[in-house]
Every structure is written in C-alpha cells, then in structure tokens.
Design a protein around this motif. Structure first.
Motif, mmCIF file in Angstrom:
data_model
loop_
_atom_site.group_PDB
_atom_site.id
_atom_site.type_symbol
_atom_site.label_atom_id
_atom_site.label_comp_id
_atom_site.label_asym_id
_atom_site.label_seq_id
_atom_site.Cartn_x
_atom_site.Cartn_y
_atom_site.Cartn_z
ATOM 1 N N CYS A 73 -6.027 -7.524 -10.233
ATOM 2 C CA CYS A 73 -6.608 -6.712 -8.983
ATOM 3 C C CYS A 73 -6.141 -5.646 -8.704
ATOM 4 O O CYS A 73 -6.654 -4.499 -8.262
ATOM 5 C CB CYS A 73 -6.522 -7.718 -7.803
ATOM 6 N N SER A 74 -4.941 -5.442 -9.291
ATOM 7 C CA SER A 74 -4.041 -4.020 -8.931
ATOM 8 C C SER A 74 -4.189 -3.014 -9.775
ATOM 9 O O SER A 74 -3.840 -1.649 -9.722
ATOM 10 C CB SER A 74 -2.625 -4.179 -8.908
ATOM 11 N N ASP A 77 -9.315 -0.024 -8.922
ATOM 12 C CA ASP A 77 -9.622 0.068 -7.380
ATOM 13 C C ASP A 77 -10.898 -0.620 -7.457
ATOM 14 O O ASP A 77 -11.942 -0.314 -7.265
ATOM 15 C CB ASP A 77 -9.965 1.540 -6.969
ATOM 16 N N TRP A 78 -10.810 -2.037 -7.099
ATOM 17 C CA TRP A 78 -11.857 -2.858 -7.068
ATOM 18 C C TRP A 78 -12.295 -2.836 -5.571
ATOM 19 O O TRP A 78 -11.621 -2.947 -4.717
ATOM 20 C CB TRP A 78 -11.715 -4.302 -7.440
ATOM 21 N N LEU A 99 -2.577 -9.902 -1.552
ATOM 22 C CA LEU A 99 -3.137 -8.334 -2.011
ATOM 23 C C LEU A 99 -2.777 -7.412 -0.837
ATOM 24 O O LEU A 99 -2.614 -6.515 -1.228
ATOM 25 C CB LEU A 99 -4.876 -8.475 -1.841
ATOM 26 N N HIS A 100 -2.866 -7.921 0.407
ATOM 27 C CA HIS A 100 -2.618 -6.865 1.430
ATOM 28 C C HIS A 100 -1.103 -6.676 1.435
ATOM 29 O O HIS A 100 -0.899 -5.386 1.624
ATOM 30 C CB HIS A 100 -2.874 -7.671 2.803
ATOM 31 N N TYR A 103 -0.947 -3.757 -0.694
ATOM 32 C CA TYR A 103 -1.855 -2.587 -0.127
ATOM 33 C C TYR A 103 -3.187 -2.742 -0.745
ATOM 34 O O TYR A 103 -3.562 -1.465 -1.188
ATOM 35 C CB TYR A 103 -1.140 -1.351 -0.246
ATOM 36 N N LEU A 104 -3.730 -3.739 -1.039
ATOM 37 C CA LEU A 104 -4.892 -3.856 -1.879
ATOM 38 C C LEU A 104 -5.899 -4.582 -0.647
ATOM 39 O O LEU A 104 -5.510 -6.021 -0.338
ATOM 40 C CB LEU A 104 -4.699 -4.674 -3.197
ATOM 41 N N TYR A 105 -7.281 -4.128 -0.789
ATOM 42 C CA TYR A 105 -7.975 -4.770 0.337
ATOM 43 C C TYR A 105 -9.332 -5.292 -0.437
ATOM 44 O O TYR A 105 -10.210 -4.881 0.241
ATOM 45 C CB TYR A 105 -7.981 -3.672 1.398
ATOM 46 N N PRO A 106 -9.511 -5.486 -1.559
ATOM 47 C CA PRO A 106 -10.836 -6.010 -1.875
ATOM 48 C C PRO A 106 -11.452 -7.128 -1.123
ATOM 49 O O PRO A 106 -10.917 -7.901 -0.781
ATOM 50 C CB PRO A 106 -10.715 -6.191 -3.394
#
Length: 236
Positions: A73-74, A77-78, A99-100, A103-106
């Motif tokens: 996921c990282s 930029d999904w 994920l959050h 700092y990933l928000y898919p």
C-alpha cells in the motif's frame, strides 16, 4: 438510482488506462497478487498517473500478511485497496488504523463470495469497508457468472450499502445483472479482453467501448425513468 459506475480490472497498459478514462470508466484495478510490488507495476502506476486525471486506481491483492500488505500500500498512491481474501471486520479496522498511522488513506474494498453469503458477516463487513465487492469467487478472476437468484439475494441483504458486482460480466449480460441487483458499480476483467489466446490478458478497445456503452444505455434509461416519475408526481 444513481448512474452505475464501471471498474475495469487487470489493466496492464497506461494507454489502455487513458482510453478507459476517455470512455468514462471510474475505477481501474491493478493486480499485484502477492508482495513485493514489481518494478513493472510501479512504472505502470506512475505512467497511468501522468496520463489520467480523474480515475481511481485500485490495488487488487491476495496478500494476507499485514506487514507485506502495508508495504504494498505504501509503494504507490492507491485510491483503494481490494482484498481478495476472507478477512474479519476487526482486522479491517486494524488495517485502516495502520494505514492512517503511515499517513495513507486508501479506501478499502472487501470481496465477498456470492456463493457463500452470510447476511450477518456481510453487514459487519459493510460497516467497516468503503465498498463491498461481490464476486463468483473470493479469489476473483474466474470469468464465471453468478446466478440471477444469487444476484437478487445481494440486493435484499446489503441494506443500502454501495457495492460492486463482478464475475463473468460482458456487454451481453451486464444489463441483466444491473437490473437484478442494482449495484453501485460493475467490475469487468476478461469480458473486455481480446478473445484470441495469443492476446491473453490484453484489453480490447472495441470490447471496452461495447461494455461501457451497454452500461451508459442503462444509465440513460434510468434518467428517463426518473424524469417520467417526477412528471407523474407533478401531475398528481
């Protein structure tokens, strides 16, 4: 009912992605079944990002190892991650938190096997997922259509949750499937690919166009239906 959106899965060419966007496709599925993400897939995603402006990229994976999934996921930029394995609602909550923290928000799309639907489980998954995706197999990619009886059952149990429908869709059967279960979006893979074995996995622009036009025809008829209903209400 809102316009039905379209997702095309297993896109392997950035020019095809651009063509899909011009046709009005809303979601593209990029397959990375297991970790690691290959250099080829990274370059593909980068090219698609350069060529397109308004299309959602979906990581389609069967990777169940949490650490490996987070790395997948990282690395790009999904917009969404699509989980083709059985997962508990609590694990989705934990995955989203992890994920959050990065700092990933898919968004999360949870896949449900149409042939093995448990109403309570579906409702719990719906509460913690952005979308559900009903397929003829939780592994996906079978090209096998689901029965009309199973499709109608979905509509009865989702309680208004937006969902995708997949499994053996093509331009000839997609209207019947939409009418049977009224999905948020339809998801097609082999149904828009060249039929010749030597061109396996390659998307056919003519079949993409035909599939998209079939869905657009339904959406136009739906608009007309809603318009006529509004006129009837005014007359009353």
């Amino acid at each position: 009912m809102k316009d039905v959106k379209i997702k095309i899965c297993d896109v392997r060419d950035a020019k095809v992605a651009k063509y899909c966007e011009r046709q009005g496709v809303s979601f593209l599925g990029i397959h990375q079944i297991k970790y690691p993400l290959t250099q080829e897939k990274k370059e593909l995603v980068d090219k698609i990002k350069l060529l397109t402006n308004n299309i959602n990229l979906v990581l389609v994976t069967q990777e169940q190892d949490t650490d490996k999934l987070l790395k997948l996921c990282s690395e790009c930029d999904w917009d969404y991650i699509q989980l083709h394995f059985k997962i508990a609602p609590k694990d989705i909550v934990d995955l989203r938190k992890n994920l959050h923290d990065m700092y990933l928000y898919p968004g999360i799309i949870s896949v449900v096997d149409i042939g093995n639907i448990e109403e309570y489980e579906v409702n719990m998954l719906a509460k913690v997922s952005d979308f559900l995706l009903f397929d003829s197999s939780i592994r996906g990619g079978t090209g096998i259509p689901s029965s009309m009886q199973a499709l109608k059952k979905i509509k009865q149990i989702v309680n208004g949750k937006d969902f995708f429908i997949a499994g053996g869709l093509n331009d000839r059967n997609v209207l019947d499937v939409i009418r049977a279960c009224e999905p948020y979006a339809v998801d097609v893979q082999s149904g828009v690919e060249f039929l010749e074995p030597r061109l396996k996995h390659r998307k056919d622009p003519k079949r993409i166009s035909s599939f998209v036009n079939a869905v657009k025809a339904y959406n136009r008829s739906n608009i007309n239906r809603n318009h006529n209903d509004s006129i009837d209400e005014l007359e009353i």
